[in-house]
Design a protein around this motif. Structure first.
Motif, PDB file in Angstrom:
ATOM      1  N   ILE A  36       0.821  -1.212   0.000  1.00 28.62           N
ATOM      2  CA  ILE A  36       0.000   0.000   0.000  1.00 28.62           C
ATOM      3  C   ILE A  36       0.855   1.261   0.000  1.00 28.62           C
ATOM      4  O   ILE A  36       0.634   2.191  -0.785  1.00 28.62           O
ATOM      5  CB  ILE A  36      -0.966  -0.020   1.201  1.00 28.62           C
ATOM      6  N   GLU A  37       1.889   1.292   0.861  1.00 24.41           N
ATOM      7  CA  GLU A  37       2.749   2.484   0.919  1.00 24.41           C
ATOM      8  C   GLU A  37       3.470   2.720  -0.399  1.00 24.41           C
ATOM      9  O   GLU A  37       3.533   3.858  -0.900  1.00 24.41           O
ATOM     10  CB  GLU A  37       3.780   2.325   2.041  1.00 24.41           C
ATOM     11  N   SER A  38       4.022   1.654  -0.970  1.00 28.30           N
ATOM     12  CA  SER A  38       4.778   1.810  -2.218  1.00 28.30           C
ATOM     13  C   SER A  38       3.860   2.215  -3.364  1.00 28.30           C
ATOM     14  O   SER A  38       4.231   3.041  -4.211  1.00 28.30           O
ATOM     15  CB  SER A  38       5.522   0.518  -2.566  1.00 28.30           C
ATOM     16  N   PHE A  39       2.635   1.673  -3.405  1.00 25.25           N
ATOM     17  CA  PHE A  39       1.701   2.030  -4.468  1.00 25.25           C
ATOM     18  C   PHE A  39       1.259   3.491  -4.361  1.00 25.25           C
ATOM     19  O   PHE A  39       1.103   4.182  -5.373  1.00 25.25           O
ATOM     20  CB  PHE A  39       0.481   1.111  -4.419  1.00 25.25           C
ATOM     21  N   LYS A  40       1.047   3.950  -3.145  1.00 23.72           N
ATOM     22  CA  LYS A  40       0.686   5.365  -2.964  1.00 23.72           C
ATOM     23  C   LYS A  40       1.804   6.273  -3.460  1.00 23.72           C
ATOM     24  O   LYS A  40       1.554   7.292  -4.109  1.00 23.72           O
ATOM     25  CB  LYS A  40       0.388   5.642  -1.487  1.00 23.72           C
ATOM     26  N   ASP A  41       3.027   5.872  -3.149  1.00 21.65           N
ATOM     27  CA  ASP A  41       4.192   6.654  -3.573  1.00 21.65           C
ATOM     28  C   ASP A  41       4.323   6.674  -5.098  1.00 21.65           C
ATOM     29  O   ASP A  41       4.790   7.650  -5.677  1.00 21.65           O
ATOM     30  CB  ASP A  41       5.456   6.076  -2.939  1.00 21.65           C
ATOM     31  N   GLY A  43       1.784   6.538  -7.114  1.00 20.07           N
ATOM     32  CA  GLY A  43       0.609   7.191  -7.680  1.00 20.07           C
ATOM     33  C   GLY A  43      -0.516   6.260  -8.087  1.00 20.07           C
ATOM     34  O   GLY A  43      -1.359   6.631  -8.922  1.00 20.07           O
ATOM     35  N   ALA A  45      -4.039   4.600  -7.787  1.00 25.14           N
ATOM     36  CA  ALA A  45      -5.310   4.998  -7.172  1.00 25.14           C
ATOM     37  C   ALA A  45      -5.778   3.947  -6.172  1.00 25.14           C
ATOM     38  O   ALA A  45      -5.492   2.759  -6.321  1.00 25.14           O
ATOM     39  CB  ALA A  45      -6.369   5.201  -8.259  1.00 25.14           C
ATOM     40  N   ASP A  46      -6.528   4.381  -5.170  1.00 30.21           N
ATOM     41  CA  ASP A  46      -6.997   3.471  -4.118  1.00 30.21           C
ATOM     42  C   ASP A  46      -7.818   2.310  -4.666  1.00 30.21           C
ATOM     43  O   ASP A  46      -7.695   1.172  -4.208  1.00 30.21           O
ATOM     44  CB  ASP A  46      -7.833   4.246  -3.086  1.00 30.21           C
ATOM     45  N   MET A  49      -5.615  -0.545  -6.034  1.00 30.53           N
ATOM     46  CA  MET A  49      -4.602  -1.139  -5.154  1.00 30.53           C
ATOM     47  C   MET A  49      -4.638  -2.669  -5.179  1.00 30.53           C
ATOM     48  O   MET A  49      -3.609  -3.332  -5.313  1.00 30.53           O
ATOM     49  CB  MET A  49      -4.797  -0.653  -3.716  1.00 30.53           C
TER      50      MET A  49
END
Length: 407
Positions: A36-41, A43, A45-46, A49
């Motif tokens: 989750i952290e790496s995907f947010k970084d 870009g 989208a939720d 995920m």
């Protein structure tokens, strides 16, 4: 070589194999922890995920499938030690590269390469330990390797909590490089050295695929381990989504869930190893743990409105219930002769890991047809039934003499 020197060499081998598996597990589960952290970084989208997470984890598992075949054949043809060095170097460099990615496709490709590297560690280590210890005590050796190694997941979560996801990958790569220096003192299997000079086929997969009896036995070895990665790769990795469906009182942390699951698996592996030694039966031990895992999954999937504390206790219970990894891999190692043993012992656990790919597709199909909880129930029934049937088809291997070849 004196008995004292021989004993010291075996102890050193077990310690190094355990530390190797420790690093292996650290790198293997790290993506699930930092997803989750790496995907947010990056870009993502939720609402993407979960799907993107399945894409990346399937690439990693695909690498394990390819690597299992590659390193397994090399282990029988060139020796177990060479596989250990090559696989560690590959996954260490890949994990360092993972800390540098900036888009999802590169991320997935590097996890593919890392998966290929990670595929060689466990099989080669278990084969070495199994062939270097007495037939009565080798279960203790493989138990120690798995029991210590699985705590790598604990370190992965702790590093992630202290540092960002990129640093966590760098740490994994660095640990692998340090491990390479420890490998210098290890020795090759005596059984392999004896076979190396004989005119027998080594690492020939047709000894499995071309022999219906061996193929059936090989497939059964894979199926008895499939429920474990369903638990880790779907039920715990997708715990945020499952928790939401169950009405959890707060968001569930997949990272902490995986850490507690692997603590449970390590405890379970020790219990399973001791139970197998006490009963002198690996089949009875596997049966007990399969029944326990069904119970644990049912409790987990029926825990509506759980909080984080209950979730972590459930993850520990789930982990203990599927803590038969060392026993399962040892069973596979004991089913085949020395000239094909590394191929089997390396490919079987990686095919179990790689089985997460079709399991994931099947899971997604049932999620769309019903819902995420019902899909989990259906997969639990299917995989557990298949595992128990396959277990019934295998012969007891406890105390079996491994000094023979397949013709």
């Amino acid at each position: 070589m004196s008995k004292v020197d021989s004993s010291r060499n075996v102890i050193f081998l077990v310690i190094v194999a355990a530390l190797g598996y420790f690093v292996d597990i650290y790198d293997l589960v790290l993506f699930s922890i930092v997803r989750i952290e790496s995907f947010k970084d990056l870009g993502i989208a939720d609402d993407q995920m979960r799907v993107m997470g399945e894409y990346v984890i399937n690439m990693q598992m695909g690498g394990l499938l390819l690597g299992g075949i590659l390193w397994g054949i090399m282990g029988d043809k060139l020796g177990r030690i060479k596989v250990l060095f090559g696989s560690i170097l590959m996954y260490s460099l890949a994990n360092i590269a993972n800390g540098l990615v900036n888009d999802i496709d590169t991320y997935a490709f590097v996890r593919l390469v890392a998966g290929i590297g990670l595929a060689g560690e466990l099989g080669a280590g278990i084969t070495l330990v199994s062939e270097s210890m007495s037939k009565e005590n080798r279960g203790y050796g493989t138990m120690i390797v798995a029991g210590v190694g699985l705590f790598g997941a604990v370190l992965a979560n702790q590093v992630h909590e202290m540092y960002d996801w990129r640093t966590a990958y760098f740490v994994g790569g660095g640990l692998g490089m340090v491990l390479l220096f420890l490998r210098v003192g290890t020795f090759e299997s005596g059984m392999f050295n004896e076979v190396a000079h004989k005119k027998v086929e080594k690492g020939n997969v047709m000894l499995i695929l071309g022999n219906p009896k061996n193929l059936f036995k090989y497939l059964n070895c894979i199926f008895i381990g499939a429920p474990l990665w369903f638990v880790v790769g779907i039920l715990v990795t997708q715990s945020p989504e499952i928790g939401k469906a169950l009405g959890a009182t707060e968001p569930l942390s997949a990272g902490k869930g995986i850490m507690y699951t692997y603590i449970g698996i390590a405890i379970g592996d020790i219990i399973a190893g001791l139970l197998a030694q006490a009963t002198k039966s690996r089949k009875k031990t596997m049966f007990v743990f399969h029944v326990l895992s069904i119970l644990a999954i049912l409790v987990y999937l029926s825990s509506k409105g759980m909080d984080s504390s209950r979730f972590l206790w459930l993850c520990l219970f789930l982990g203990i219930s599927v803590g038969y990894w060392a026993t399962f891999v040892t069973i596979a190692s004991e089913q085949f002769g020395t000239n094909i043993r590394a191929t089997v012992t390396t490919t079987v656990p990686n095919f179990v890991r790689g089985a997460l790919i079709p399991i994931t597709f099947l899971f997604e199909f049932f999620v769309k047809e019903f819902n995420i909880i019902t899909a989990a129930y259906i997969l639990t029934i299917l995989l557990s039934t298949l595992a128990l049937f396959s277990l019934s088809q295998l012969r007891e291997s406890f105390g079996k003499d491994l000094d023979y070849v397949e013709q």
